[in-house]
Design a protein around this motif. Structure first.
Motif, short mmCIF file in Angstrom:
data_model
loop_
_atom_site.label_atom_id
_atom_site.label_comp_id
_atom_site.label_asym_id
_atom_site.label_seq_id
_atom_site.Cartn_x
_atom_site.Cartn_y
_atom_site.Cartn_z
N ASN A 1 43.64 31.58 36.72
CA ASN A 1 44.26 31.03 35.52
C ASN A 1 44.32 29.50 35.56
O ASN A 1 44.23 28.84 34.53
CB ASN A 1 45.67 31.60 35.33
CG ASN A 1 45.64 33.05 34.89
OD1 ASN A 1 44.58 33.63 34.66
ND2 ASN A 1 46.80 33.66 34.78
N THR B 1 48.38 33.74 31.69
CA THR B 1 49.14 34.85 32.27
C THR B 1 49.57 35.83 31.18
O THR B 1 49.55 37.05 31.40
CB THR B 1 50.37 34.32 33.03
OG1 THR B 1 49.92 33.49 34.12
CG2 THR B 1 51.21 35.46 33.57
N HIS C 1 48.05 27.56 32.23
CA HIS C 1 48.11 28.64 33.22
C HIS C 1 49.07 29.73 32.73
O HIS C 1 48.79 30.93 32.85
CB HIS C 1 48.59 28.07 34.55
CG HIS C 1 48.50 29.01 35.71
ND1 HIS C 1 49.31 30.14 35.82
CD2 HIS C 1 47.71 29.01 36.81
CE1 HIS C 1 49.00 30.78 36.94
NE2 HIS C 1 48.04 30.11 37.55
N ASP D 1 47.07 38.42 30.50
CA ASP D 1 46.86 39.44 31.54
C ASP D 1 47.75 40.67 31.34
O ASP D 1 47.52 41.70 31.99
CB ASP D 1 47.15 38.84 32.93
CG ASP D 1 46.11 37.80 33.33
OD1 ASP D 1 44.96 37.91 32.89
OD2 ASP D 1 46.46 36.88 34.10
N ASP E 1 43.44 46.29 35.87
CA ASP E 1 43.41 45.26 36.91
C ASP E 1 43.97 45.81 38.22
O ASP E 1 43.44 45.51 39.30
CB ASP E 1 44.22 44.04 36.47
CG ASP E 1 43.54 43.25 35.37
OD1 ASP E 1 42.31 43.39 35.22
OD2 ASP E 1 44.23 42.50 34.64
N VAL F 1 42.23 43.51 40.82
CA VAL F 1 42.30 42.16 40.27
C VAL F 1 43.76 41.72 40.31
O VAL F 1 44.61 42.27 39.61
CB VAL F 1 41.77 42.12 38.82
CG1 VAL F 1 41.86 40.70 38.26
CG2 VAL F 1 40.33 42.62 38.78
N ASP F 2 44.06 40.73 41.14
CA ASP F 2 45.44 40.34 41.40
C ASP F 2 45.95 39.31 40.39
O ASP F 2 46.18 38.14 40.72
CB ASP F 2 45.58 39.80 42.82
CG ASP F 2 45.40 40.88 43.87
OD1 ASP F 2 45.69 42.05 43.58
OD2 ASP F 2 44.95 40.56 44.99
N THR F 3 46.10 39.75 39.14
CA THR F 3 46.74 38.88 38.16
C THR F 3 48.23 38.75 38.51
O THR F 3 48.76 39.51 39.32
CB THR F 3 46.59 39.46 36.75
OG1 THR F 3 47.28 40.72 36.70
CG2 THR F 3 45.13 39.67 36.39
N LYS G 1 38.92 34.84 39.27
CA LYS G 1 39.89 35.65 38.55
C LYS G 1 40.50 36.75 39.39
O LYS G 1 41.46 37.39 38.96
CB LYS G 1 39.24 36.24 37.29
CG LYS G 1 38.24 37.35 37.54
CD LYS G 1 37.78 37.94 36.21
CE LYS G 1 38.93 38.55 35.44
NZ LYS G 1 38.52 39.00 34.10
N ASN H 1 42.28 36.34 41.79
CA ASN H 1 43.63 35.88 42.08
C ASN H 1 44.18 35.15 40.86
O ASN H 1 43.61 34.17 40.40
CB ASN H 1 43.64 34.94 43.29
CG ASN H 1 45.04 34.48 43.65
OD1 ASN H 1 45.60 33.60 43.03
ND2 ASN H 1 45.62 35.10 44.68
N GLY H 2 45.28 35.66 40.32
CA GLY H 2 45.82 35.10 39.09
C GLY H 2 46.24 33.65 39.20
O GLY H 2 46.13 32.89 38.24
#
Length: 307
Positions: free
Chosen positions: A150, A194, A190, A197, A204, A209-211, A143, A145-146
């Protein structure tokens, strides 16, 4: 005059209500629905197999999905303390390490139920559990990396239960057409994830956290989510039309048109309307899933192939 304060000692263990809140029943629907879609799409008779199908739906929802929620909340407790301090762990309603204990116990229970449903379901459940722990727990923590995270969840929540249900109903691997449709709906999820998020952009960003909303900004992330959901459903429509399942293709096309109309409204205010679109657009998305499953069910098993 000095003011006195009563002191309420912290609970040493969680209440049943806190455990249920940790497992988040509202999140169980997508994998349960996908499992039901897979069972329908298989085309197999279900009268004598209602019990394993019902157990499979419970496995996909309360057990495996509930486990993933407990795992995620445990390893996200520091982020949640910023984004959503009222959640069950940061608020103290799930004290000490009970969040981790619940996640482990649910994992064991999930595997025990999966074992009752045969080796194919057991293997699929094992993959699902590995994805659930890998999504949230170090060292993998997908998680972070979004794009990756995802994708893992979409395939776990939609594709895996769909294919597992079809396999369990048939006693062997389903048709190539069924697998392709299940994969497309998993990839489309996916975009749904998103949307989820958007509510935690601040925390994040602070926690690294790179959503997609953090990486690309809310507006671009919304565009990406809509594009992913629309193109994967267009792929389903083309597959159904190619196979001569025109009614199913038309129904999926109709719900896609309705989604696009909702997307246009969502894109005008992504942060303000993400929750609204999750309720309206996602409802249409999963309606299309069942329409596709019913169309696949009407296809003779011998001819249900891609190409």
């Amino acid at each position: 005059m000095a003011q006195t304060h009563s002191h309420v000692p912290a609970a040493s263990h969680p209440s049943p209500k806190a455990v249920l809140q940790l497992l988040k029943p509202i999140t169980w629907f997508p994998p349960m629905w996908a499992y039901a879609c897979g069972a329908v799409a298989s085309g197999a008779g279900m009268g004598e197999r209602w019990l394993p199908i019902a157990l499979g739906i419970v496995l996909a929802g309360p057990l495996l999905c509930g486990t993933s929620q407990a795992v995620n909340d445990w390893f996200d407790r520091h982020v949640d303390a910023i984004n959503e301090p009222d959640r069950v762990i940061p608020s103290g309603r799930m004290p000490g390490q009970w969040g981790l204990f619940v996640a482990i116990a649910m994992s064991i229970l999930s595997m025990a139920i999966a074992a009752l449903l045969g080796p194919l379901v057991f293997g699929a459940a094992l993959v699902g559990l590995a994805m659930a722990w890998g999504y949230s727990a170090p060292p993998f923590r997908f998680k972070q990396n979004g794009w990756l995270g995802n994708g893992v969840v979409g395939l776990s929540y939609e594709t895996l239960p769909w294919i597992t249900a079809a396999t369990a109903a048939l006693g062997h691997a389903p048709s190539g057409m069924t697998i392709m449709v299940a994969i497309l709906y998993g990839l489309g999820a996916h975009g749904i994830l998103t949307l989820n998020d958007f509510k935690s952009i601040k925390g994040d960003h602070e926690m690294g956290v790179d959503t997609l909303p953090v990486l690309h900004g809310p507006r671009n992330a919304a565009r990406i989510a809509c594009l992913v959901m629309a193109t994967t459903q267009l792929g389903v429509i083309l597959l159904l039309a190619q196979a001569g399942l025109t009614t199913g293709a038309a129904l999926v096309g109709l719900v896609l048109v309705l989604q696009v109309l909702c997307m246009l409204r969502f894109l005008r205010d992504p942060e303000g309307r993400a929750v609204w679109y999750s309720a309206v657009g996602v409802g249409l998305y999963v309606s299309g899933m069942m329409a596709a499953a019913i169309a696949l069910r009407s296809m003779p098993l011998a001819t249900a192939t891609v190409g």
